[in-house]
Motif scaffolding. Sequence first.
Motif, mmCIF file in Angstrom:
data_model
loop_
_atom_site.group_PDB
_atom_site.id
_atom_site.type_symbol
_atom_site.label_atom_id
_atom_site.label_comp_id
_atom_site.label_asym_id
_atom_site.label_seq_id
_atom_site.Cartn_x
_atom_site.Cartn_y
_atom_site.Cartn_z
ATOM 1 N N GLY A 1 158.509 55.649 43.640
ATOM 2 C CA GLY A 1 157.089 55.505 43.932
ATOM 3 C C GLY A 1 156.327 56.825 43.905
ATOM 4 N N GLU A 2 157.020 57.945 43.666
ATOM 5 C CA GLU A 2 156.358 59.250 43.607
ATOM 6 C C GLU A 2 155.668 59.403 42.253
ATOM 7 O OE1 GLU A 2 157.542 63.744 44.933
ATOM 8 O OE2 GLU A 2 159.031 62.605 43.858
ATOM 9 N N SER A 3 154.460 59.921 42.270
ATOM 10 C CA SER A 3 153.720 60.058 41.016
ATOM 11 C C SER A 3 154.338 61.134 40.129
ATOM 12 C CB SER A 3 152.254 60.404 41.290
ATOM 13 O OG SER A 3 152.150 61.728 41.752
ATOM 14 N N ILE A 4 154.119 60.990 38.845
ATOM 15 C CA ILE A 4 154.672 61.935 37.879
ATOM 16 C C ILE A 4 154.035 63.304 38.065
ATOM 17 C CG2 ILE A 4 153.278 61.904 35.789
ATOM 18 C CD1 ILE A 4 156.924 61.208 35.758
ATOM 19 N N ASP A 5 152.765 63.345 38.460
ATOM 20 C CA ASP A 5 152.080 64.616 38.684
ATOM 21 C C ASP A 5 152.727 65.397 39.826
ATOM 22 O OD1 ASP A 5 150.200 64.232 36.671
ATOM 23 O OD2 ASP A 5 148.866 63.109 38.009
ATOM 24 N N LYS A 6 153.072 64.690 40.892
ATOM 25 C CA LYS A 6 153.703 65.341 42.038
ATOM 26 C C LYS A 6 155.092 65.854 41.662
ATOM 27 C CE LYS A 6 154.096 64.850 46.966
ATOM 28 N NZ LYS A 6 153.802 64.027 48.128
ATOM 29 N N ALA A 7 155.830 65.069 40.888
ATOM 30 C CA ALA A 7 157.166 65.480 40.450
ATOM 31 C C ALA A 7 157.076 66.706 39.539
ATOM 32 C CB ALA A 7 157.858 64.335 39.734
ATOM 33 N N LEU A 8 156.081 66.713 38.655
ATOM 34 C CA LEU A 8 155.893 67.848 37.757
ATOM 35 C C LEU A 8 155.525 69.104 38.538
ATOM 36 C CD1 LEU A 8 155.870 68.678 34.798
ATOM 37 C CD2 LEU A 8 153.469 68.059 34.709
ATOM 38 N N LYS A 9 154.681 68.955 39.553
ATOM 39 C CA LYS A 9 154.290 70.077 40.399
ATOM 40 C C LYS A 9 155.510 70.640 41.125
ATOM 41 C CE LYS A 9 150.949 71.308 43.948
ATOM 42 N NZ LYS A 9 149.877 70.835 44.815
ATOM 43 N N LYS A 10 156.380 69.747 41.616
ATOM 44 C CA LYS A 10 157.597 70.161 42.296
ATOM 45 C C LYS A 10 158.515 70.948 41.352
ATOM 46 C CE LYS A 10 159.202 66.749 44.987
ATOM 47 N NZ LYS A 10 160.100 65.685 45.481
ATOM 48 N N CYS A 11 158.608 70.462 40.114
ATOM 49 C CA CYS A 11 159.447 71.114 39.108
ATOM 50 C C CYS A 11 158.900 72.505 38.766
ATOM 51 C CB CYS A 11 159.520 70.244 37.859
ATOM 52 S SG CYS A 11 160.628 70.880 36.612
ATOM 53 N N LYS A 12 157.593 72.616 38.592
ATOM 54 C CA LYS A 12 156.970 73.903 38.285
ATOM 55 C C LYS A 12 157.183 74.899 39.415
ATOM 56 C CE LYS A 12 153.263 72.369 35.226
ATOM 57 N NZ LYS A 12 151.809 72.267 35.070
ATOM 58 N N LYS A 13 157.076 74.423 40.654
ATOM 59 C CA LYS A 13 157.261 75.287 41.818
ATOM 60 C C LYS A 13 158.695 75.820 41.863
ATOM 61 C CE LYS A 13 155.902 75.407 46.637
ATOM 62 N NZ LYS A 13 155.396 74.621 47.765
ATOM 63 N N LYS A 14 159.658 74.947 41.583
ATOM 64 C CA LYS A 14 161.057 75.353 41.546
ATOM 65 C C LYS A 14 161.283 76.390 40.459
ATOM 66 C CE LYS A 14 164.299 71.991 43.121
ATOM 67 N NZ LYS A 14 165.188 70.888 42.848
ATOM 68 N N ASP B 1 159.093 78.480 39.193
ATOM 69 C CA ASP B 1 158.487 79.752 39.600
ATOM 70 C C ASP B 1 159.372 80.496 40.602
ATOM 71 O OD1 ASP B 1 156.316 79.388 37.964
ATOM 72 O OD2 ASP B 1 155.024 78.582 39.544
ATOM 73 N N LYS B 2 160.010 79.767 41.505
ATOM 74 C CA LYS B 2 160.859 80.398 42.512
ATOM 75 C C LYS B 2 162.093 81.050 41.891
ATOM 76 C CE LYS B 2 159.708 77.892 46.693
ATOM 77 N NZ LYS B 2 160.202 77.033 47.769
ATOM 78 N N THR B 3 162.574 80.509 40.771
ATOM 79 C CA THR B 3 163.760 81.082 40.130
ATOM 80 C C THR B 3 163.437 82.378 39.403
ATOM 81 O OG1 THR B 3 163.421 79.784 38.127
ATOM 82 C CG2 THR B 3 164.890 78.866 39.801
ATOM 83 N N ARG B 4 162.164 82.639 39.128
ATOM 84 C CA ARG B 4 161.692 83.871 38.486
ATOM 85 C C ARG B 4 162.288 84.086 37.094
ATOM 86 N NH1 ARG B 4 159.309 87.385 42.326
ATOM 87 N NH2 ARG B 4 159.989 89.192 41.173
ATOM 88 N N ILE B 5 162.647 83.008 36.418
ATOM 89 C CA ILE B 5 163.222 83.091 35.074
ATOM 90 C C ILE B 5 162.217 83.692 34.102
ATOM 91 C CG2 ILE B 5 164.050 81.728 33.119
ATOM 92 C CD1 ILE B 5 165.168 79.749 35.175
ATOM 93 N N LEU B 6 161.004 83.204 34.151
ATOM 94 C CA LEU B 6 159.977 83.651 33.216
ATOM 95 C C LEU B 6 159.655 85.127 33.416
ATOM 96 C CD1 LEU B 6 158.293 82.507 30.932
ATOM 97 C CD2 LEU B 6 156.502 82.007 32.570
#
Length: 65
Positions: free
Chosen positions: A10-23, A25-30
């Motif tokens: 039931g979680e929206s795709i936008d929220k899941a995408l935001k969660k993925c982007k945040k993760k 960013d935290k890994t600092r790969i880029l």
Amino acid sequence: MVLITTVREGESIDKALKKCKKKFDKTRILKEFREKQQYIKPSEGRRNEILRAIYRERMRLKGEE
């Protein structure tokens, strides 16, 4: 490296995408990738760190006034 993001039912795709982007960013790969694109001599790196610290200190003092 693999990023695993769990999506609740039931979680929206936008929220899941935001969660993925945040993760991501935290890994600092880029950031590491961008740093490795161009070689920076150790002395130049130290100089840049010192200049950034001086700038932050000036902004902190300016904010206190």
